[in-house]
Each structure stands twice: as structure tokens, then as C-alpha cells.
Design an enzyme around this catalytic site. Structure first.
Site, short mmCIF file in Angstrom:
data_model
loop_
_atom_site.label_atom_id
_atom_site.label_comp_id
_atom_site.label_asym_id
_atom_site.label_seq_id
_atom_site.Cartn_x
_atom_site.Cartn_y
_atom_site.Cartn_z
N CYS A 157 1.62 -4.27 -7.41
CA CYS A 157 0.99 -5.45 -6.83
C CYS A 157 -0.44 -5.57 -7.36
O CYS A 157 -1.00 -6.66 -7.40
CB CYS A 157 1.04 -5.43 -5.32
SG CYS A 157 0.62 -3.84 -4.67
N GLU A 217 0.88 -6.53 3.04
CA GLU A 217 0.28 -6.23 1.74
C GLU A 217 1.16 -6.92 0.72
O GLU A 217 2.31 -6.52 0.53
CB GLU A 217 0.19 -4.71 1.55
CG GLU A 217 -0.80 -4.32 0.48
CD GLU A 217 -0.15 -4.16 -0.86
OE1 GLU A 217 -0.16 -5.15 -1.64
OE2 GLU A 217 0.38 -3.08 -1.12
N LYS A 234 12.60 0.63 6.91
CA LYS A 234 13.63 0.02 6.06
C LYS A 234 13.16 0.01 4.61
O LYS A 234 12.31 -0.77 4.22
CB LYS A 234 13.97 -1.41 6.49
CG LYS A 234 15.33 -1.78 5.93
CD LYS A 234 15.53 -3.22 5.56
CE LYS A 234 14.82 -3.72 4.34
NZ LYS A 234 15.41 -3.29 3.04
N THR A 287 4.77 -12.15 -1.69
CA THR A 287 4.08 -13.12 -0.83
C THR A 287 5.10 -14.04 -0.17
O THR A 287 4.95 -14.41 1.00
CB THR A 287 3.04 -13.89 -1.66
OG1 THR A 287 2.01 -12.96 -2.02
CG2 THR A 287 2.39 -15.02 -0.88
N GLU A 326 2.65 -14.39 -10.01
CA GLU A 326 2.84 -12.96 -10.17
C GLU A 326 4.16 -12.72 -10.91
O GLU A 326 5.21 -13.16 -10.46
CB GLU A 326 2.89 -12.27 -8.80
CG GLU A 326 2.98 -10.77 -8.93
CD GLU A 326 2.99 -10.06 -7.57
OE1 GLU A 326 3.72 -10.51 -6.68
OE2 GLU A 326 2.28 -9.06 -7.44
#
Ligand code: ADP
Length: 491
Positions: A293, A259, A184, A239, A394
Site C-alpha cells: 500500500c 488502512e 479473517k 479503498t 493504485e
């Protein structure tokens, strides 16, 4: 069957790829994908719902159980994966341009993505014939050995920042280990995954071995995670979504590898080559417009060289101008979506209001003289403290937080003061310090005097809340296989 998007030739239609067939979503729904540089619509793509995910999982399950893939000689599986690598490479320009249109990244960066995607297929093609077990000297008159077997059906959920590359990092090892896959892609960038389905079919993957369902995360992604017939979810993304996936996967006790995000420290000591460090810090935060990331989003600079480095960096950042992402000379693209633009502008506002000092950028950028598309100026904040939100969360955009430090101890303390642990870089000419720091920083990847290199052969993944499991290299084989212990009585 061939279609075309903004002048780029394609093999795949904008439909779902299930059991070797191109099909519309069961309800006929579609969603639009846009070119982030302008916000213009590129294509309407089939929007998978739970029924479509069911169909894709059933196709993958059938393909796995019937054994056309798992019982194929390993050398023949390798041949097909190698052919996929060749086809990706042969279509490098087309695929790179498609990625530019869908994601907005500059052509030069998209070309690197495609080369690395081909690398992943070639690297894992090599592993097909090397997946072996052990014979173990157990007590008694017994032969004990292990078999390394596939898991079954793998659900791969991937993000929009490196669409084809992230798909390859999961599809290549999953297939090499003889699993079948439902992929996906992210709703922002569905097009290259459909091309990968076409490439797989052309390379000779049996029907149902690789299925692609385009659609929204909370619908198609969530249905895949909950599906009782999916054995494993391999996820790359935020996350927050990683946490949801872990929770949802608990119900069926699926294997999960994650990840996730990062807030990677890029640490410059006074004994570093400052020119090189400035170059590294620049690409560390502005590559892919900061939507990595592994972005080096916290720049820690030893106090004695802080101002000099900041000046070099700010000068470079101010020169970085929006340009047509399809132009090979363009060095920075827009963000992927309006949502992302608003998020990043929100963080810039927060940086300002928390008292950080803006030394470059700080706003939305115009493209070809107009405020359209999702452009943000390359932005640098100095005088950031570890307590500031822009030093902790982030941002996933071209926004750098610069902080001074006094000595090695101080650098380690600030660097590790984060819930994340994906990557870090150290700039120094002191060999001992480089190795000391490499051990002391809590992160899955450490770069010394460089930023960003990755290779299909080297493990990649996170410490702490950056996730678990190691993709790439031999480590990824553990994510897509399970070990069986066989006991034969010889008495
Ligand atoms: P980002 O925040 O960078 O957009 P996300 O983590 O939201 O990244 O998305 C990464 C991938 O996860 C995408 O393919 C997205 O569709 C998918 N996704 C988002 N939410 C969910 C969910 N609740 N369950 C499963 N997949 C999801």
C-alpha cells in the site's frame, strides 16, 4: 494434527479455529489456495460462511465476557504475547517458506515479514502493563479518574500482501488491550493466519481469545462486519472495500479503523545522491512486486536529473528477472493471483494507450521458460502526466509512473494531487528542504533519503482516502481501547 504443504511443516490443519478447536466449515465447504509462481494448488482450506462467523463471534464474545483474558493480570497477558513473539521467531524459516508458497513473495522478503511480526508481538507485550488512566483535577470535592478498557470483540480483516505481518499488526495490539479477536485472512493467503492460531494456543491464549475464520471477503468478511456482537472492525485492504465496510458498519455503529490504498510520491531533487535515490526508487516500487500500500508508485524527478535517474533505474529494472521465490537469491516474485495479473496488465495497456513512454518491461513475464503463474515484468513508464490513469489509480503491481518537476513548489503540487495520502519519500541533501517538504506533503508517513522502513514502535496510517486510525506505536492503543471516566464523591 501437523500437516505439510509442499515440504513445509505446519502445526495447523486447514480448518477454522473457533473457541480453541479446529473445526470444518458448517457446510463442509472448502476453497483452494495456490502458489502464485506456478498457479499450482497448495491446499484446500475450510470456507467459512455466515454460520461459522456466528460461531467464531460467539466464542470470542464468551471468552471476553467470561473474563479469562480481560481479568488476567496484565503481566501475565504480556507473558503470553511475548511467548507468541518467541514462537513466531523460533519458526521463522517455516513461516517464511509458508508465506512464500501462499503469497509468492521472495524468501528474503518473507523472512523480513516474519521478523517484523515477532517484533509487533514483543512491542505490544510491553504495553500490557502500561495501559493506564489519568487522575483529573475536576471542580468540587470529587475524585475523577479514567480507566482505559478494551472494546470487546474485534474483527480483524487483513489483506494478502503481507499476510502474517498484517495479522500481527492487528492481533498483537488488540490482545494487548485485552480484547478478543476474530481474524479473517485474505482468501488468497489463508495459511499463515492458521499458524498464528496454533501459535497463540501453544503460547497459552485461553480458548476463544483468538479465532480464525478463513473464507471469502464478500461472505465471511461481510458477515463479520455486519455482526451485531462485533465491537470493532480493523481493516487493511483496498479503498473500495474500505468504503463498503464503513457503510456496512454504520448499521451497528461499530468502531472502524481503515488502512487503505496509496499512490505514494517518491520525490527526487537534483541535490540528492542519485545512486541512493535510484536504489530507493527501485525498492520503493519493486519490493513485494509493487504489492505494497506504501509503494512509491509515482516517481517525481527534478528535470535536471530526470534522464540520468531514469536511465539508472531502467537498467536495474531490466536486470530484475523472475526466479524461484524460495531461492534466497531471488529478488522479485509473481503477483498474488490471476485477477491481480489481469488488473495490472490492464493498467500497463492503459499507460500505453494514454501515451506514456515505456522504458522497461510492459508485459507478462515467463517463469522457467513458460507463461504460467502470475508474473509481470518490472515496468517503468516515463512522460507520465498527473492526469494519466496510471498516475492516479493504485495499480498494486510493479509499475512505476515517472514524472518530471521544476522546483519545490511544483513537486508539492504534483505530490499532493491525489486522493490518497499514505506515504511519501523525499531525496535531497538539503536539510531545510527535507523538513519543509515533510510538513507540506499530505501523507501519514514521510521518508527522507530512504524508502519503506517501518517499526512496531512508530505510528502508521493514512491521510485522506488512505484511511484513518494509526496502527503501530502507542497510537494503536486508541484503536483497541475506550476511555471511561469515573467520579467518586468525596464530600
Ligand atoms: P485487494 O483488493 O487488495 O484484494 P481487498 O480489499 O479486496 O484487497 O481485500 C482485503 C480483505 O478484505 C480480504 O481479507 C478480503 O477477503 C476482505 N474483503 C473483501 N471484500 C469484503 C467485504 N465486502 N466485506 C468485508 N471484507 C471484505
Amino acid at each position: 494434527m501437523a500437516t505439510e504443504v509442499a515440504g513445509v511443516e505446519r502445526r495447523a490443519p486447514n480448518r477454522l479455529f473457533i473457541g480453541g478447536e479446529w473445526v470444518d466449515a458448517a457446510g463442509g465447504a472448502t476453497f483452494e489456495t495456490v502458489h502464485p509462481a506456478t498457479g499450482e494448488t497448495l491446499a484446500a482450506v475450510a470456507e467459512a460462511g455466515p454460520a461459522d462467523v456466528d460461531a467464531a463471534v460467539a466464542a470470542a464474545r464468551r471468552a471476553f465476557d467470561e473474563g479469562a483474558w480481560v481479568r488476567l493480570d496484565a503481566a501475565d497477558r504480556a507473558r503470553i504475547l511475548w511467548r507468541m513473539a518467541d514462537l513466531v521467531e523460533a519458526r521463522r524459516e517455516e513461516l517464511a517458506r509458508l508465506e512464500v508458497l501462499d503469497n509468492g513473495k521472495p524468501l528474503r522478503e518473507a523472512q523480513i515479514d516474519i521478523t517484523q511480526a515477532a517484533d509487533a508481538f514483543r512491542y505490544y507485550a510491553g504495553w500490557c502493563t502500561k495501559l493506564q488512566g489519568d487522575t483529573i483535577p475536576v471542580r468540587g470535592n470529587v475524585l475523577n479518574y479514567t480507566l482505559r478498557e478494551p472494546l470487546g470483540v474485534v474483527g480483524a480483516i487483513i489483506p494478502w500482501n503481507f499476510p502474517l505481518l498484517m495479522a500481527s499488526w492487528k492481533v498483537a495490539p488488540a490482545l494487548a488491550c485485552a480484547n478478543t479477536v476474530v481474524l479473517k485472512p485474505a482468501e488468497q493467503t489463508p495459511l499463515s493466519a492458521l499458524e498464528l492460531a496454533a501459535i497463540g494456543a501453544e503460547a497459552g491464549l485461553p480458548p476463544g481469545v483468538l479465532n480464525v475464520v478463513t473464507g471469502y471477503g464478500e461472505v465471511a468478511g461481510a458477515a463479520l462486519v455486519r455482526h451485531p456482537d462485533v465491537d470493532k472492525i480493523a481493516f487493511t485492504g483496498s479503498t473500495a472495500v474500505g468504503r463498503t465496510i464503513m457503510r456496512e458498519a454504520a448499521e451497528t455503529l461499530k468502531k472502524v479503523s481503515l488502512e487503505l490504498g496509496g499512490k505514494s510520491p517518491n520525490i527526487v531533487f537534483e541535490d540528492a545522491d542519485l545512486e541512493e535515490a535510484a536504489r530507493g526508487a527501485f525498492s520503493g516500487i519493486f519490493y513485494n512486486a509493487g504489492q505494497c500500500c506504501t509503494a512509491g508508485s509515482r516517481l517525481l524527478v527534478q528535470r535536471s536529473v530526470h534522464d540520468a535517474l531514469l536511465e539508472k533505474l531502467a537498467e536495474r529494472a531490466r536486470k530484475l528477472q523472475p526466479g524461484d521465490p524460495l531461492d534466497p537469491k531471488t529478488r522479485i516474485g509473481p503477483l498474488v493471483s490471476r485477477e491481480q495479473l489481469e488488473r495490472v496488465l490492464g493498467y500497463i495497456e492503459q499507460g500505453r494507450s494514454e501515451g506514456a513512454r515505456l522504458v522497461a518491461g510492459g508485459g507478462q513475464a515467463a517463469y522457467a521458460g513458460e507463461l504460467r503463474g502470475y508474473w509481470v515484468e518490472p515496468t517503468i513508464f516515463a512522460d507520465v502526466t498527473p492526469a494519466h490513469v496510471i498516475a492516479r489509480e493504485e495499480i498494486f503491481g510493479p509499475v512505476l509512473a515517472v514524472m518530471p518537476f521544476d522546483d519545490e513548489e511544483d513537486a508539492v503540487r504534483i505530490a499532493n494531487e491525489t486522493v490518497y495520502g499514505l506515504a511519501a519519500a523525499i531525496w535531497t541533501s538539503n536539510l531545510k528542504r527535507a523538513h519543509r517538504m515533510a510538513r507540506r506533503i499530505h501523507a501519514g508517513t514521510i521518508w527522507v533519503n530512504t524508502y519503506h522502513p517501518l517499526d512496531a514502535a512508530s505510528p502508521f496510517g493514512g491521510y485522506k482516502q488512505s484511511g484513518y486510525g494509526r496502527e503501530l506505536g502507542a497510537s494503536a492503543l486508541d484503536l483497541y481501547t475506550q476511555i471511561k471516566s469515573v467520579w467518586i464523591d468525596l464530600s
